[in-house]
Design an enzyme around this catalytic site. Sequence first.
Site, PDB file in Angstrom:
ATOM      1  N   ILE A  22       0.834  -1.207   0.000  1.00 51.34           N
ATOM      2  CA  ILE A  22       0.000   0.000   0.000  1.00 51.34           C
ATOM      3  C   ILE A  22       0.870   1.259   0.000  1.00 51.34           C
ATOM      4  O   ILE A  22       0.593   2.225  -0.716  1.00 51.34           O
ATOM      5  CB  ILE A  22      -0.977  -0.042   1.206  1.00 51.34           C
ATOM      6  CG1 ILE A  22      -1.911  -1.245   1.050  1.00 51.34           C
ATOM      7  CG2 ILE A  22      -1.773   1.261   1.310  1.00 51.34           C
ATOM      8  CD1 ILE A  22      -2.727  -1.597   2.276  1.00 51.34           C
ATOM      9  N   GLN A  97       2.218   3.421   7.136  1.00 51.44           N
ATOM     10  CA  GLN A  97       1.816   2.086   6.670  1.00 51.44           C
ATOM     11  C   GLN A  97       2.722   0.997   7.238  1.00 51.44           C
ATOM     12  O   GLN A  97       2.394  -0.184   7.165  1.00 51.44           O
ATOM     13  CB  GLN A  97       1.883   2.014   5.126  1.00 51.44           C
ATOM     14  CG  GLN A  97       1.151   3.123   4.411  1.00 51.44           C
ATOM     15  CD  GLN A  97      -0.327   3.158   4.732  1.00 51.44           C
ATOM     16  OE1 GLN A  97      -1.003   2.134   4.668  1.00 51.44           O
ATOM     17  NE2 GLN A  97      -0.837   4.319   5.109  1.00 51.44           N
ATOM     18  N   TYR A 161      -2.070  -9.543  15.956  1.00 54.02           N
ATOM     19  CA  TYR A 161      -2.034  -8.492  14.934  1.00 54.02           C
ATOM     20  C   TYR A 161      -3.259  -7.567  15.096  1.00 54.02           C
ATOM     21  O   TYR A 161      -3.131  -6.347  15.178  1.00 54.02           O
ATOM     22  CB  TYR A 161      -2.009  -9.132  13.538  1.00 54.02           C
ATOM     23  CG  TYR A 161      -2.262  -8.146  12.430  1.00 54.02           C
ATOM     24  CD1 TYR A 161      -1.236  -7.347  11.942  1.00 54.02           C
ATOM     25  CD2 TYR A 161      -3.540  -8.001  11.859  1.00 54.02           C
ATOM     26  CE1 TYR A 161      -1.471  -6.426  10.925  1.00 54.02           C
ATOM     27  CE2 TYR A 161      -3.776  -7.099  10.850  1.00 54.02           C
ATOM     28  CZ  TYR A 161      -2.744  -6.317  10.380  1.00 54.02           C
ATOM     29  OH  TYR A 161      -2.985  -5.405   9.376  1.00 54.02           O
ATOM     30  N   LYS A 165      -3.550  -3.478  16.276  1.00 48.99           N
ATOM     31  CA  LYS A 165      -4.226  -2.398  15.549  1.00 48.99           C
ATOM     32  C   LYS A 165      -5.282  -1.730  16.451  1.00 48.99           C
ATOM     33  O   LYS A 165      -5.479  -0.531  16.409  1.00 48.99           O
ATOM     34  CB  LYS A 165      -4.864  -2.934  14.264  1.00 48.99           C
ATOM     35  CG  LYS A 165      -3.843  -3.418  13.234  1.00 48.99           C
ATOM     36  CD  LYS A 165      -3.053  -2.265  12.626  1.00 48.99           C
ATOM     37  CE  LYS A 165      -2.043  -2.703  11.604  1.00 48.99           C
ATOM     38  NZ  LYS A 165      -1.292  -1.632  10.982  1.00 48.99           N
ATOM     39  N   ASN A 191      -9.999  -6.265   3.279  1.00 50.17           N
ATOM     40  CA  ASN A 191      -9.052  -7.110   2.507  1.00 50.17           C
ATOM     41  C   ASN A 191      -8.621  -6.408   1.229  1.00 50.17           C
ATOM     42  O   ASN A 191      -9.357  -6.411   0.245  1.00 50.17           O
ATOM     43  CB  ASN A 191      -9.716  -8.450   2.184  1.00 50.17           C
ATOM     44  CG  ASN A 191      -9.810  -9.324   3.410  1.00 50.17           C
ATOM     45  OD1 ASN A 191     -10.580  -9.038   4.330  1.00 50.17           O
ATOM     46  ND2 ASN A 191      -9.011 -10.363   3.452  1.00 50.17           N
ATOM     47  N   LYS A 200       4.519  -9.517  -1.052  1.00 48.43           N
ATOM     48  CA  LYS A 200       3.984  -9.954   0.250  1.00 48.43           C
ATOM     49  C   LYS A 200       4.031 -11.487   0.331  1.00 48.43           C
ATOM     50  O   LYS A 200       3.743 -12.064   1.377  1.00 48.43           O
ATOM     51  CB  LYS A 200       2.545  -9.467   0.441  1.00 48.43           C
ATOM     52  CG  LYS A 200       2.469  -7.958   0.616  1.00 48.43           C
ATOM     53  CD  LYS A 200       1.075  -7.514   1.009  1.00 48.43           C
ATOM     54  CE  LYS A 200       0.750  -7.956   2.421  1.00 48.43           C
ATOM     55  NZ  LYS A 200      -0.509  -7.388   2.911  1.00 48.43           N
ATOM     56  N   PHE A 223     -10.938 -23.295   0.679  1.00 48.33           N
ATOM     57  CA  PHE A 223     -11.493 -23.938   1.862  1.00 48.33           C
ATOM     58  C   PHE A 223     -12.982 -24.182   1.632  1.00 48.33           C
ATOM     59  O   PHE A 223     -13.680 -23.325   1.071  1.00 48.33           O
ATOM     60  CB  PHE A 223     -11.295 -23.067   3.110  1.00 48.33           C
ATOM     61  CG  PHE A 223      -9.847 -22.932   3.509  1.00 48.33           C
ATOM     62  CD1 PHE A 223      -8.971 -23.995   3.362  1.00 48.33           C
ATOM     63  CD2 PHE A 223      -9.371 -21.750   4.049  1.00 48.33           C
ATOM     64  CE1 PHE A 223      -7.640 -23.884   3.717  1.00 48.33           C
ATOM     65  CE2 PHE A 223      -8.033 -21.625   4.428  1.00 48.33           C
ATOM     66  CZ  PHE A 223      -7.174 -22.698   4.258  1.00 48.33           C
ATOM     67  N   ARG A 230     -15.885 -11.963   2.515  1.00 50.10           N
ATOM     68  CA  ARG A 230     -14.997 -10.893   2.977  1.00 50.10           C
ATOM     69  C   ARG A 230     -15.331  -9.620   2.222  1.00 50.10           C
ATOM     70  O   ARG A 230     -15.855  -9.660   1.111  1.00 50.10           O
ATOM     71  CB  ARG A 230     -13.533 -11.239   2.669  1.00 50.10           C
ATOM     72  CG  ARG A 230     -12.999 -12.464   3.363  1.00 50.10           C
ATOM     73  CD  ARG A 230     -12.647 -12.160   4.799  1.00 50.10           C
ATOM     74  NE  ARG A 230     -12.276 -13.370   5.503  1.00 50.10           N
ATOM     75  CZ  ARG A 230     -11.021 -13.820   5.613  1.00 50.10           C
ATOM     76  NH1 ARG A 230     -10.039 -13.159   5.063  1.00 50.10           N
ATOM     77  NH2 ARG A 230     -10.761 -14.913   6.280  1.00 50.10           N
TER      78      ARG A 230
HETATM   79  N1  NAD Z   1      -3.081  -5.377   2.715  1.00 48.72           N
HETATM   80  C1  NAD Z   1      -4.161  -5.487   3.480  1.00 48.72           C
HETATM   81  O1  NAD Z   1      -5.123  -6.173   3.108  1.00 48.72           O
HETATM   82  C2  NAD Z   1      -4.236  -4.772   4.797  1.00 48.72           C
HETATM   83  C3  NAD Z   1      -5.415  -4.887   5.542  1.00 48.72           C
HETATM   84  C4  NAD Z   1      -5.510  -4.226   6.762  1.00 48.72           C
HETATM   85  C5  NAD Z   1      -4.474  -3.447   7.213  1.00 48.72           C
HETATM   86  N2  NAD Z   1      -3.315  -3.366   6.489  1.00 48.72           N
HETATM   87  C6  NAD Z   1      -2.228  -2.529   7.020  1.00 48.72           C
HETATM   88  O2  NAD Z   1      -1.813  -1.643   6.010  1.00 48.72           O
HETATM   89  C7  NAD Z   1      -0.418  -1.364   6.158  1.00 48.72           C
HETATM   90  C8  NAD Z   1       0.305  -1.678   4.870  1.00 48.72           C
HETATM   91  O3  NAD Z   1       0.094  -3.045   4.576  1.00 48.72           O
HETATM   92  P1  NAD Z   1       0.628  -3.742   3.257  1.00 48.72           P
HETATM   93  O4  NAD Z   1      -0.405  -4.694   2.831  1.00 48.72           O
HETATM   94  O5  NAD Z   1       1.130  -2.718   2.336  1.00 48.72           O
HETATM   95  O6  NAD Z   1       1.809  -4.610   3.882  1.00 48.72           O
HETATM   96  P2  NAD Z   1       3.369  -4.651   3.526  1.00 48.72           P
HETATM   97  O7  NAD Z   1       3.961  -5.650   4.438  1.00 48.72           O
HETATM   98  O8  NAD Z   1       3.547  -4.812   2.065  1.00 48.72           O
HETATM   99  O9  NAD Z   1       3.863  -3.200   3.949  1.00 48.72           O
HETATM  100  C9  NAD Z   1       4.390  -2.893   5.222  1.00 48.72           C
HETATM  101  C10 NAD Z   1       5.766  -2.300   5.018  1.00 48.72           C
HETATM  102  O10 NAD Z   1       6.288  -1.917   6.282  1.00 48.72           O
HETATM  103  C11 NAD Z   1       7.658  -2.233   6.299  1.00 48.72           C
HETATM  104  N3  NAD Z   1       8.062  -2.408   7.686  1.00 48.72           N
HETATM  105  C12 NAD Z   1       7.737  -3.423   8.522  1.00 48.72           C
HETATM  106  N4  NAD Z   1       8.275  -3.229   9.720  1.00 48.72           N
HETATM  107  C13 NAD Z   1       8.982  -2.067   9.657  1.00 48.72           C
HETATM  108  C14 NAD Z   1       9.784  -1.340  10.579  1.00 48.72           C
HETATM  109  N5  NAD Z   1       9.966  -1.781  11.825  1.00 48.72           N
HETATM  110  N6  NAD Z   1      10.357  -0.185  10.175  1.00 48.72           N
HETATM  111  C15 NAD Z   1      10.174   0.264   8.905  1.00 48.72           C
HETATM  112  N7  NAD Z   1       9.439  -0.378   7.993  1.00 48.72           N
HETATM  113  C16 NAD Z   1       8.839  -1.536   8.360  1.00 48.72           C
HETATM  114  C17 NAD Z   1       7.799  -3.506   5.481  1.00 48.72           C
HETATM  115  O11 NAD Z   1       9.112  -3.671   4.953  1.00 48.72           O
HETATM  116  C18 NAD Z   1       6.767  -3.271   4.386  1.00 48.72           C
HETATM  117  O12 NAD Z   1       7.335  -2.668   3.254  1.00 48.72           O
HETATM  118  C19 NAD Z   1       0.061  -2.202   7.336  1.00 48.72           C
HETATM  119  O13 NAD Z   1       0.031  -1.385   8.487  1.00 48.72           O
HETATM  120  C20 NAD Z   1      -0.994  -3.289   7.426  1.00 48.72           C
HETATM  121  O14 NAD Z   1      -1.090  -3.802   8.745  1.00 48.72           O
HETATM  122  C21 NAD Z   1      -3.189  -4.006   5.286  1.00 48.72           C
END
Ligand code: NAD
Length: 339
Positions: A22, A97, A161, A165, A191, A200, A223, A230
């Site tokens: 994201i 993020q 997790y 949040k 999602n 990922k 499943f 979702r």
């Molecule tokens: N993708 C989804 O469906 C979804 C749903 C709900 C919430 N989220 C939240 O959205 C955000 C982005 O998710 P995403 O899907 O892009 O995941 P992602 O894992 O691709 O992105 C997270 C990024 O954070 C970086 N990161 C992790 N720990 C770190 C740290 N300690 N310091 C610096 N960087 C760090 C990772 O390298 C990664 O690039 C996250 O907070 C995730 O929990 C995502």
Amino acid sequence: MQYIDDSLKGKRILITGGAGFIGSNLALYFQKHHKDAEVVVLDSFRSETKFSNGNLKSLGHFKNLLDFKGEVIVGDITDKEDLARLEKRKFDYIFHQAAISDTTVMNQEAILRANVNAYKDLLDLCVRSNASMIYASSAGVYGNSPAPNSIGSGEIPENVYGFSKLMMDNLTMKYLKNFPLLNIVGLRYFNVYGENEVYKGKTASMILQLGLQALKSKKVRLFKMGEQKRDFVYIQDVIAANVKAIHAKKSGIYNVGSGKARSYNDIIQCLKTNLGDFEVEYIENPYKFFQTHTEANIVLTKKFLDYEPRFSLEVGIKNYLSQIKAIHNANLWEEVLGN
Ligand SMILES: NC(=O)c1ccc[n+]([C@@H]2O[C@H](COP(=O)([O-])OP(=O)(O)OC[C@H]3O[C@@H](n4cnc5c(N)ncnc54)[C@H](O)[C@@H]3O)[C@@H](O)[C@H]2O)c1
């Protein structure tokens, strides 16, 4: 999709987790549509370290940023020195993020440190620099509570997790009370699927996983019996929600989804419409905890963020399929499906 908006002219924007799914989409969005803003990406980037579940600790990948022209900082949000360096930059907006986004990680200490403690440090930085905070929360806070999922009810996470949040959202409410002039918007993503999620790996969306399985083997596994529902939301709607959050009528926490629950069988139908027929094998679900029905109540998101989802599952998947095919053709499916 373009939002005519020059309110970011001369503004400094930090995107934590900007090499992830994201975050990289956000960085590229601002680069394209707000040429007069300075966009900086901070990410810990992929290293060789893994969690005990076998998945990589950092999912950020430089290839998500090949078209990014701004500054990239390698840094860890749990590292005080890295945070102190950021503070000197006087950012106007932080799109936070960065997180351990893998919902199957069981290491409570690591998740709470990265997701909750670091968020508090970033909030303190916002207080000192008068920066606005827009951050990623998650539908994981609702656990298995009955849908539709509404802010303020059924917030009973089933894994650490989701708990992390929820703790971020609780902190937000505390900070908004103590610092009423602070702008903080928490976005509970449901999602999310779409471009730039391949790195990922196994934690990528079911839409990518099923699309790649269909292309590779002409057979997918679901499943039993595929009717779990979702709220799947296309990345472009999630980016739009972040952009709208800049002008939120009210700070607070908002759901970000399509507003409609769809089943895994619906995904199969969309894929078949675009890719032709393939086999579906229904297997036993080994997970004790598995959300069976999520659906975002987006009434408040519409009211206070002016958010309106634009992509149905059918349109989102159709849009995304050219990248899914490219991933398959480049043999990158191994990232997601293993070998
Ligand atoms: N993708 C989804 O469906 C979804 C749903 C709900 C919430 N989220 C939240 O959205 C955000 C982005 O998710 P995403 O899907 O892009 O995941 P992602 O894992 O691709 O992105 C997270 C990024 O954070 C970086 N990161 C992790 N720990 C770190 C740290 N300690 N310091 C610096 N960087 C760090 C990772 O390298 C990664 O690039 C996250 O907070 C995730 O929990 C995502």
